[in-house]
Each structure stands twice: as structure tokens, then as C-alpha cells.
Design a protein around this motif. Structure first.
Motif, PDB file in Angstrom:
ATOM      1  N   PHE A 164     -79.827 -29.357  71.466  1.00 37.33           N
ATOM      2  CA  PHE A 164     -79.650 -28.922  70.081  1.00 37.33           C
ATOM      3  C   PHE A 164     -78.988 -30.031  69.264  1.00 37.33           C
ATOM      4  CE2 PHE A 164     -76.558 -27.367  66.955  1.00 37.33           C
ATOM      5  CZ  PHE A 164     -77.411 -26.789  66.039  1.00 37.33           C
ATOM      6  N   ARG A 212     -76.021 -21.309  69.127  1.00 33.96           N
ATOM      7  CA  ARG A 212     -76.871 -21.129  70.299  1.00 33.96           C
ATOM      8  C   ARG A 212     -77.724 -19.869  70.242  1.00 33.96           C
ATOM      9  NH1 ARG A 212     -73.311 -21.099  75.474  1.00 33.96           N
ATOM     10  NH2 ARG A 212     -75.403 -20.886  76.372  1.00 33.96           N
ATOM     11  N   TRP A 235     -71.962 -25.670  69.071  1.00 33.08           N
ATOM     12  CA  TRP A 235     -73.081 -25.072  69.783  1.00 33.08           C
ATOM     13  C   TRP A 235     -72.893 -23.566  69.938  1.00 33.08           C
ATOM     14  CZ3 TRP A 235     -77.772 -24.543  70.931  1.00 33.08           C
ATOM     15  CH2 TRP A 235     -78.233 -23.950  72.107  1.00 33.08           C
ATOM     16  N   GLU A 236     -71.670 -23.115  70.194  1.00 33.85           N
ATOM     17  CA  GLU A 236     -71.412 -21.685  70.334  1.00 33.85           C
ATOM     18  C   GLU A 236     -71.768 -20.939  69.055  1.00 33.85           C
ATOM     19  OE1 GLU A 236     -70.698 -19.856  72.978  1.00 33.85           O
ATOM     20  OE2 GLU A 236     -70.913 -21.712  74.115  1.00 33.85           O
ATOM     21  N   TYR A 241     -81.198 -20.665  69.292  1.00 31.29           N
ATOM     22  CA  TYR A 241     -81.973 -21.566  70.164  1.00 31.29           C
ATOM     23  C   TYR A 241     -81.559 -21.355  71.622  1.00 31.29           C
ATOM     24  CZ  TYR A 241     -82.314 -23.625  65.529  1.00 31.29           C
ATOM     25  OH  TYR A 241     -82.497 -23.801  64.183  1.00 31.29           O
ATOM     26  N   PRO A 242     -81.733 -20.139  72.143  1.00 31.08           N
ATOM     27  CA  PRO A 242     -81.210 -19.830  73.479  1.00 31.08           C
ATOM     28  C   PRO A 242     -81.880 -20.604  74.605  1.00 31.08           C
ATOM     29  CG  PRO A 242     -82.588 -18.039  72.658  1.00 31.08           C
ATOM     30  CD  PRO A 242     -82.388 -18.976  71.518  1.00 31.08           C
ATOM     31  N   GLN A 253     -80.434 -26.503  75.800  1.00 24.13           N
ATOM     32  CA  GLN A 253     -79.095 -26.849  76.248  1.00 24.13           C
ATOM     33  C   GLN A 253     -78.338 -27.421  75.047  1.00 24.13           C
ATOM     34  OE1 GLN A 253     -79.130 -29.316  79.776  1.00 24.13           O
ATOM     35  NE2 GLN A 253     -80.602 -28.008  80.822  1.00 24.13           N
ATOM     36  N   TRP A 254     -77.013 -27.433  75.120  1.00 21.60           N
ATOM     37  CA  TRP A 254     -76.231 -27.839  73.946  1.00 21.60           C
ATOM     38  C   TRP A 254     -76.536 -29.273  73.524  1.00 21.60           C
ATOM     39  CZ3 TRP A 254     -72.898 -31.904  73.430  1.00 21.60           C
ATOM     40  CH2 TRP A 254     -72.437 -32.518  74.596  1.00 21.60           C
TER      41      TRP A 254
END
Length: 359
Positions: free
Chosen positions: A205, A194, A190-191, A197-198, A201-202
Motif C-alpha cells: 500500500f 487497510r 496502514w491501520e 485494501y485488505p 501488505q502494508w
């Protein structure tokens, strides 16, 4: 007969009853016979279980073939074969005799090879104990490749399809490895993603990457001549992440008890409480509706969204879980008539198939 995308729920359900359900049933009967002949007991068990318990995935996916009746002879076998690979591998990894990420990666290479005609199929079982499937997985891969070769605009969507299949494979590797490593791997992933797709939430995604709907929509687009590269980009962005995310979050919502018992990771468990879950899924529904407005045949895609909500929230699993039943009622509150219509049809189809299975 008009062969464009259906514009009304009645027209869509007519095509589902007349074409989708019987044609999917016929294709799955064929794959069931192939699965019954798998020599290895474990592979045979998981192949048959994936078809029996996840048939509705193929039925739902084949709705995209109902949007182009002239091309359904190519689209339906393609969608059913790719979805069957997905469901089979999910079973193999969920109930795996292995926790090796390299094994899971190699298994899911079959999906990437299925959508890339430049790839060379290989031995997807090379890193696991069970090997002999009698050619079952390779036959599924080759069926996909044979269908894709008949899509006139596949080159225009190939990059986006491979991208979505790649994300799907990444997810399956991360979520099926040793339990103590799953969340760290998913959060690290996710890092890396992200920034694109700010607002998500992880877990949202990750859920979106688990959907095959974006792939099926790109197949539908590729069945028509004259598709442009920018059209393929627009379709991908219209489906990912919100339509895809809604699809899999609903799937996880109704599977919460089943996943608790099986010790499986469930992305709906990462919301703070039920209120946050309802609000977040509700927001994703609204974003999905907004996203598909840019697509040609937008009414069809809105029906897909309403159909997803109806299909999952009418599942018998909902009634057996008090919390899920409560959440379902909140999500169904003030539903448009289209959703209620699809909900009633989903209940009817399940009841009919149950009667046939026990009769």
C-alpha cells in the motif's frame, strides 16, 4: 495522423522517439537552466541532481502525453513539471539537512497547490535552513497550474488527483522522518487505510501511494471534453493500488543496494524472502492487467504495465546486484513479446543517452 491512444507497441514507440523524448529533453533543459541559477548551494545541488539522475521518470510519465498527441502541448509540460517537483522534493528529503515532519509536509504542500487552482501558493521553505531557490519551486508549481487551467474536464478529476497527491505527500512525510519513527508511523497509517485494501501488505500500500502514474492518467482523461465523475472514479480505481504499486515496487527493487548504502527505507526489504517478493509482485502484475481492462483504450494501459516491467528490469542497476538480477530473470520469464520489445527499446534509449552524455 491519428491522435488517439496508440494501439500497438510499434505505434507507441514511434511516438516516444518522435515526440516524447525530444520534447521532454527540451523541457528538462529549461528546468536545468533554472536550477543552475538557484542561489542556495544545497537547493541547487539537489535540484540539478534530481533532474540528472531521474530524467527517466519524466520520460516514462510523458508517455501519457503520447496517448493524446493533440493535447501533448498541455500534458507534457504538466507531467514534466509535476514529476520534477516530486523528484526534487524526494532528493531534498532523502538527503535532508532536516528531519522535521512539518518541514517535509510544507515542502510537499507545493504538490498539492500545483494541482489545486483554488489554493494559494506559499513559502514552502519556511521551516528549513535553506530558503533561496530563486523562485525555482514556485515556477514549477505555476507551470502545473497554468497547464491544468487548460484541461477542459479537470473539475471532474480534481478530487481524485488531490486524493492521490495527498497520499503521496503523507508517504513522503512518514518515510523521511527520524529512522526509529518511520515504521511505526507507516504502520499506524496502514491501520487507518487497510480496510480498503485488505489483500495488500502494508509495504505494498505504501509503495502504491508513492506513484505519480495515477495522477498522470487523470490528467490525460481531463484533456478530453465530456468526462463524467464516474469515469474519473473508474480511472482512479483502475490505477490505484495495483498499477501504482507495481511502478514503485519495481523502483524499490532496483534501488535496494543504493538504499542500503544511504540508510533509506526500502519497501522490498519487508518481504520474508525472494520467493515471496517474486510471487507478490507477480500477483500485483496480474491484478494490474485485470484492473485496466475496464478502461477505454485498454491496450495502451496494458502496454504501460509491460513498459514498466521492461523499463525497470532493464536498468543497469539490476546487473550490479546478484539477487536483483535473479529476481529480474524470474519476473521476465515467459514474458510476452510486448515486454521484450519494450525491454530492448529501454536498453537502446539508455545506451544512446549515455553516449550523448559522455560524448
Amino acid at each position: 495522423m491519428k491522435h488517439g491512444a496508440p494501439k500497438s507497441p510499434l505505434q507507441l514507440m514511434y511516438r516516444v522517439y518522435k515526440y516524447v523524448l525530444p520534447e521532454v529533453e527540451h523541457l528538462l533543459d529549461g528546468w536545468t537552466r533554472r536550477a543552475e541559477a538557484i542561489p542556495d548551494r544545497e537547493l541547487r545541488t539537489q535540484a540539478l541532481a534530481s533532474i540528472a539522475s531521474k530524467k527517466f521518470h519524466c520520460q516514462g510519465g510523458a508517455v501519457y502525453a503520447a496517448a493524446s498527441l493533440n493535447n501533448r502541448h498541455v500534458l507534457t509540460p504538466l507531467i514534466v513539471a509535476l514529476q520534477t517537483i516530486s523528484d526534487y522534493l524526494d532528493n531534498l528529503c532523502d538527503r535532508s539537512t532536516s528531519l522535521d515532519p512539518d518541514d517535509f509536509r510544507l515542502l510537499h504542500q507545493s504538490m498539492l497547490d500545483a494541482v489545486d487552482l483554488d489554493a494559494t501558493p506559499r513559502d514552502y521553505y519556511a521551516l528549513r535552513r535553506e530558503h533561496d531557490d530563486g523562485g525555482y519551486l514556485l515556477a514549477l508549481v505555476e507551470t502545473c497550474r497554468g497547464s491544468i487551467a487548460q484541461l477542459p474536464s479537470y473539475l471532474q478529476v480534481k478530487r481524485q488527483v488531490i486524493d492521490l497527491v495527498g497520499l503521496y505527500a503523507d508517504l513522503q512525510v512518514h518515510k523521511h522522518i527520524r529512522k526509529d519513527l518511520r515504521e511505526p508511523r507507516l504502520l499506524k497509517w496502514w491501520e487507518e487505510k487497510r480496510h480498503s485494501y485488505p489483500h495488500l501488505q502494508w509495504n505494498e500500500f505504501a509503495a502504491a501511494t508513492g506513484s505519480t502514474l495515477g495522477m498522470f492518467m487523470l490528467f490525460l482523461a481531463a484533456a478530453h471534453t465530456g468526462l463524467q465523475q464516474k469515469d474519473a472514479d473508474m480511472i482512479r480505481d483502475a490505477y490505484f493500488p495495483h498499477v501504482c504499486g507495481l511502478h514503485i515496487l519495481l523502483d524499490y527493487l532496483i534501488d535496494q543496494e543504493e538504499d542500503r548504502q544511504g540508510g533509506d527505507l526500502n519497501f522490498c526489504n519487508y518481504y520474508v524472502n525472494q520467493s515471496e517478493m517474486v510471487n507478490r509482485i507477480g500477483n500485483i502484475v496480474q491484478n494490474a492487467r485485470e484492473d485496466v481492462r475496464v478502461l477505454p483504450a485498454a491496450p495502451f494501459h496494458r502496454m504501460v504495465i509491460e513498459g514498466l516491467l521492461a523499463l525497470y528490469l532493464s536498468d543497469p542497476k539490476v546487473r550490479k546486484q546478484r539477487d536483483v538480477k535473479r529476481i529480474s530473470r524470474q519476473l521476465m520469464r515467459k514474458s510476452p513479446l510486448t515486454r521484450v520489445f519494450f525491454w530492448l527499446n529501454s536498453v537502446y534509449i539508455r545506451a544512446k543517452q549515455y553516449r550523448l552524455s559522455v560524448g
